[in-house]
Structure formats: C-alpha cells, structure tokens
Scaffold this motif. Sequence first.
Motif, PDB file in Angstrom:
ATOM      1  N   PRO A   1      14.612-116.037 -59.233  1.00  0.00           N
ATOM      2  CA  PRO A   1      13.492-116.504 -60.055  1.00  0.00           C
ATOM      3  C   PRO A   1      13.799-117.631 -61.051  1.00  0.00           C
ATOM      4  O   PRO A   1      12.882-118.123 -61.700  1.00  0.00           O
ATOM      5  N   THR A   2      15.060-118.043 -61.199  1.00  0.00           N
ATOM      6  CA  THR A   2      15.361-118.993 -62.290  1.00  0.00           C
ATOM      7  C   THR A   2      15.350-120.456 -61.839  1.00  0.00           C
ATOM      8  O   THR A   2      15.260-120.761 -60.653  1.00  0.00           O
ATOM      9  N   HIS A   3      15.445-121.340 -62.839  1.00  0.00           N
ATOM     10  CA  HIS A   3      15.306-122.786 -62.593  1.00  0.00           C
ATOM     11  C   HIS A   3      16.338-123.325 -61.610  1.00  0.00           C
ATOM     12  O   HIS A   3      16.104-124.339 -60.964  1.00  0.00           O
ATOM     13  N   ASP A   4      17.504-122.660 -61.523  1.00  0.00           N
ATOM     14  CA  ASP A   4      18.530-123.161 -60.599  1.00  0.00           C
ATOM     15  C   ASP A   4      18.365-122.580 -59.189  1.00  0.00           C
ATOM     16  O   ASP A   4      19.187-122.837 -58.313  1.00  0.00           O
ATOM     17  N   ASP A   5      17.314-121.810 -58.981  1.00  0.00           N
ATOM     18  CA  ASP A   5      17.012-121.295 -57.632  1.00  0.00           C
ATOM     19  C   ASP A   5      16.040-122.237 -56.942  1.00  0.00           C
ATOM     20  O   ASP A   5      14.826-122.119 -57.074  1.00  0.00           O
TER      21      ASP A   5
ATOM     22  N   ILE B   1      23.599-125.406 -66.120  1.00  0.00           N
ATOM     23  CA  ILE B   1      23.254-124.104 -66.698  1.00  0.00           C
ATOM     24  C   ILE B   1      22.940-123.159 -65.544  1.00  0.00           C
ATOM     25  O   ILE B   1      21.880-123.228 -64.939  1.00  0.00           O
ATOM     26  N   GLY B   2      23.908-122.308 -65.225  1.00  0.00           N
ATOM     27  CA  GLY B   2      23.746-121.397 -64.097  1.00  0.00           C
ATOM     28  C   GLY B   2      23.252-120.046 -64.560  1.00  0.00           C
ATOM     29  O   GLY B   2      23.551-119.608 -65.672  1.00  0.00           O
ATOM     30  N   SER B   3      22.509-119.366 -63.702  1.00  0.00           N
ATOM     31  CA  SER B   3      21.947-118.066 -64.054  1.00  0.00           C
ATOM     32  C   SER B   3      22.268-117.071 -62.945  1.00  0.00           C
ATOM     33  O   SER B   3      21.948-117.307 -61.781  1.00  0.00           O
TER      34      SER B   3
ATOM     35  N   GLU C   1      16.691-111.621 -64.848  1.00  0.00           N
ATOM     36  CA  GLU C   1      16.459-113.053 -64.673  1.00  0.00           C
ATOM     37  C   GLU C   1      14.987-113.439 -64.831  1.00  0.00           C
ATOM     38  O   GLU C   1      14.650-114.424 -65.473  1.00  0.00           O
ATOM     39  N   GLY C   2      14.134-112.633 -64.185  1.00  0.00           N
ATOM     40  CA  GLY C   2      12.717-112.969 -64.146  1.00  0.00           C
ATOM     41  C   GLY C   2      12.075-113.023 -65.531  1.00  0.00           C
ATOM     42  O   GLY C   2      11.085-113.722 -65.747  1.00  0.00           O
TER      43      GLY C   2
ATOM     44  N   ASP D   1      24.138-126.422 -56.327  1.00  0.00           N
ATOM     45  CA  ASP D   1      22.696-126.210 -56.522  1.00  0.00           C
ATOM     46  C   ASP D   1      22.043-127.557 -56.826  1.00  0.00           C
ATOM     47  O   ASP D   1      21.567-127.791 -57.941  1.00  0.00           O
TER      48      ASP D   1
ATOM     49  N   LEU E   1      14.471-120.382 -70.002  1.00  0.00           N
ATOM     50  CA  LEU E   1      15.747-120.976 -69.601  1.00  0.00           C
ATOM     51  C   LEU E   1      15.527-122.327 -68.914  1.00  0.00           C
ATOM     52  O   LEU E   1      16.268-123.291 -69.149  1.00  0.00           O
ATOM     53  N   ALA E   2      14.489-122.391 -68.092  1.00  0.00           N
ATOM     54  CA  ALA E   2      14.168-123.647 -67.402  1.00  0.00           C
ATOM     55  C   ALA E   2      13.844-124.738 -68.412  1.00  0.00           C
ATOM     56  O   ALA E   2      14.245-125.894 -68.235  1.00  0.00           O
TER      57      ALA E   2
ATOM     58  N   ALA F   1      13.447-116.516 -67.218  1.00  0.00           N
ATOM     59  CA  ALA F   1      13.530-117.699 -66.357  1.00  0.00           C
ATOM     60  C   ALA F   1      12.778-118.908 -66.903  1.00  0.00           C
ATOM     61  O   ALA F   1      13.288-120.032 -66.896  1.00  0.00           O
ATOM     62  N   GLU F   2      11.566-118.671 -67.410  1.00  0.00           N
ATOM     63  CA  GLU F   2      10.760-119.815 -67.853  1.00  0.00           C
ATOM     64  C   GLU F   2      11.374-120.513 -69.065  1.00  0.00           C
ATOM     65  O   GLU F   2      11.501-121.732 -69.102  1.00  0.00           O
TER      66      GLU F   2
ATOM     67  N   ALA G   1      17.063-125.909 -69.937  1.00  0.00           N
ATOM     68  CA  ALA G   1      17.812-126.712 -68.959  1.00  0.00           C
ATOM     69  C   ALA G   1      17.243-128.124 -68.847  1.00  0.00           C
ATOM     70  O   ALA G   1      17.986-129.104 -68.717  1.00  0.00           O
TER      71      ALA G   1
END
Lengths: 240, 240
Positions: A76-80, B204-206, B185-186, A49, B192-193, B189-190, B196
């Motif tokens: 939807p997450t930062h690693d997408d 940091i994988g989700s 996830e949704g 990623d 977590l970002a 997500a914010e 990260a």
Amino acid sequence: MHKLLKDSAIIIIGNEILSGRTQDTNTKFLAQKLLSIGIIVNEVRIIPDSKEHIIECVNKLRIKYNYVFTSGGIGPTHDDITAECIANAFDVKLPINEVAKKLLQDYYKIQNVELNAARLRMARIPEGANLIDNPISIAPGFQIENVFVLAGVPEIFKAMVKDIIEKLKSAKPIKSKSIRIEKPEGEIAEKLASIASNFPNAQIGSYPYKKNLVKGTRIIITHSDILVIDEITKLVKLLK
Amino acid sequence: MHKLLKDSAIIIIGNEILSGRTQDTNTKFLAQKLLSIGIIVNEVRIIPDSKEHIIECVNKLRIKYNYVFTSGGIGPTHDDITAECIANAFDVKLPINEVAKKLLQDYYKIQNVELNAARLRMARIPEGANLIDNPISIAPGFQIENVFVLAGVPEIFKAMVKDIIEKLKSAKPIKSKSIRIEKPEGEIAEKLASIASNFPNAQIGSYPYKKNLVKGTRIIITHSDILVIDEITKLVKLLK
C-alpha cells in the motif's frame, strides 16, 4: 540448451535487496518449484523500486521468455509501484478491480480496520489481468499475458507461487542427478570436460566441496531425458 | 537518484543458482560492503554458465555503471568459462599469467599435488588485468578496467571482496537510518508518500513487519547527507 523446455525469468524488485539489507530467498524457492514442473529459469534480475527500471526490464524480458515472474512492490505505500509499471509496460489502464476491492473490504471489515485510500491502492489491477490468490493478507497478485506479478514478502510470495504452479503444471519436467566424487575438481576436470563435450544438450555442473578435510566435487547432471542422465552418470562414476 | 555516488552492478554466474539448488548469498554480502564505502548496487543479474550470456551481460553493464562485479566460473572445470568470456568481452588475449602460475606452483608443491592442465587453467588471466588476492585457495581473481572478477564459492568470494574493498574505499559513504512505526503500512502510507515527495533525492523505503501479533512498518531512509536523513526522521517519527 533446453529447446524442448519452457524458459522464464524472475525479476526481484526492491531497494532493500540491492542494499544488502535483506537476503532474497524468493528466487531459490520459485526456481525450484518451476524446475519441478519443467520450467527453467534463464535469468534473474534484481532491480530498484524505480519506474523506468521496472517498465524497461518487464518489457525486455516478457518478449524474450515464455514466462516472467516479478516479486515485490505491490503493497500500500508510495514505494509500491509495480502495478502501475506493469500497466504502463502493457499500455493498459489500472482501474480499481471490483473483485479485489470486495476481497479487501470483507477482510478489513472482519478486522475492524478502515479500507482507506492507501489500502485501496492494492485493488488496482491492470485491465485484462487475472487475479492471483493471496490467502495470507488477501491483497491479490495478478497475471497479465505471460507476466506473473507476486508479492515480495516471502510468506505471501510462497502462497502465491503455490497458486500459480498448479496452473502451470502442464509443462514437461526436467530431471537432474547429483553425484559426489571424492576428488578435487582439478583432478577430474579434463576427463569431465571430455564427457561434457559428448553431451552438448545436457547441463553438467561441477561444484567443489570440502568434508572432513577431504576436497571433493559434486557433479550435477541435468537433462529432460532420464536415459541420457543415466548414460552420463555411468561415465561420471568412472571418475571415482 | 544518487548523482553524487558511484554506482555498480553485480553479475552472479551459475546454473546452480538459477536452478534453485544453491542459495546465493554473495549479493547481500557484497552489496553491504559496497554501500559502506559509498558505492550503490543498481542492479544484479543472475545468468547461466553460457558464453553468449556472460559476454553480452558484461559488455552491457560495464559501459552503464562505474563498477561491475562478477561471481563464479573461475575454477578448473569445463563449466568455468568466466575468464575466457571476460577476455572475449574486452577483446584481449588470455595467456597464462606468470605471477598466478607461480602462486599455484608454490601452493600445490607444498600440498604435494600436481599442477595439471586443468588447474593451470586458473592461471589464465586476461591481458592487462590486475590480480585479486585469494588467501583461501590461492587461484586469483582479477580486475580489468572497471570489471572485478571474483570466485563464486562464498568463503573465497568474501576473501576477495575484502581485498578489493580496501582499494575502492575512496568513494563517499551513503548513510541510512531505520525507524520502526507500530502501525501497519496501510495506516501511514498517505502521509509517508507526502514526506517522500518532498525529498526526491532520498530513498524512503517502507517494509511491513509483524511482531507479537502487532503489524508494524519499518521505514528506511537513505541519503548521502546525514542532515537530510535527520530532517526526514523527524517527520517520520510524527507518524508514530
């Protein structure tokens, strides 16, 4: 090898595959479906990623093959980060796609779930791309030129593949035949090599197996012309 | 990302994988074993049994990574061309290796099987390479510089990996931790970002999951320093 057939590459995006935590099964599923409609997979790359890796890989493969399929990184997450990488690779913008937004709005409304900023990221689609249907969790994949961008979650991936296979069906199918010889590879290798050398356009694969302590060889003959396969089959059967 | 760690690539050689006929499981097995001794897999390539592809791929990746591992194409048949491709890539000769020949002679003698020309092909080892032990079917793999050439048959592949992992053990292990958050996830997500972005050297994988109709997210934190992982874990647990 298969000059008449269309070729393709698969890019599996995801640290979870590279770390060995998750078994990739998308490659096998997609490769079989593609082969059934005459598209061969020439190579598969599993990459992290990482923005640089994704952009570089997509740009290299999309000029080399008729089709490129990617799996993973459109949640939807930062690693997408796949959508932004694809937009970058094609040098186009990545706006909120109104059709995709509407799909997500309707879907989350029924579930009484908020369409927050993170979920809205899944409606960002590169300019000029067509949406790929996702009947499972709605957030669409997309196709831009010869690149098809699909989800990584196997259930969603399969549903998206179903959608695109219908569209790609026009290609000419490849045929293949499998024959079991109850002799070990080493026993038949020389004769098999001489058969293979007479058919440079066919793929003749040889795979050892063991059944009830008997060592045998499975021969797989692949060619776009069934008559050629039949001819090779006759010769291979003489090895029995 | 992991500057302190050693990196590597895996090359899976075989039309049977690209056609979707066979599920590759060697990648997952090797990646896990490597990670446990501190070697990360940066990319995997699945390529056809084709001389040009193999030589080009090996030459590209061996200068890019600390280690390269190949799987497949070292049996006795005409489509087993990995050894000659590796010799070609390193521009060395491919003589019959006397140690390998002796191993095969002894093995086939016990079984009362002829060591014919096809089987003897498996004793051809590039000059300067070290043998890799094959306790299953004896025909050895080999290591030349930073490239490890292993069999494709999973049972033999695993046995060979066991042999080389012992030799590579000196590298520093990577640690990782998995945390389940019972929110989709949704939803997270914010936040977590933002976590990260404060730890650029950590992975940091989700990954979404669904259990008893509850949509949740599995967070996987990877870093070489367990103290950093603990710090991130605390922050991630606040998302619950």
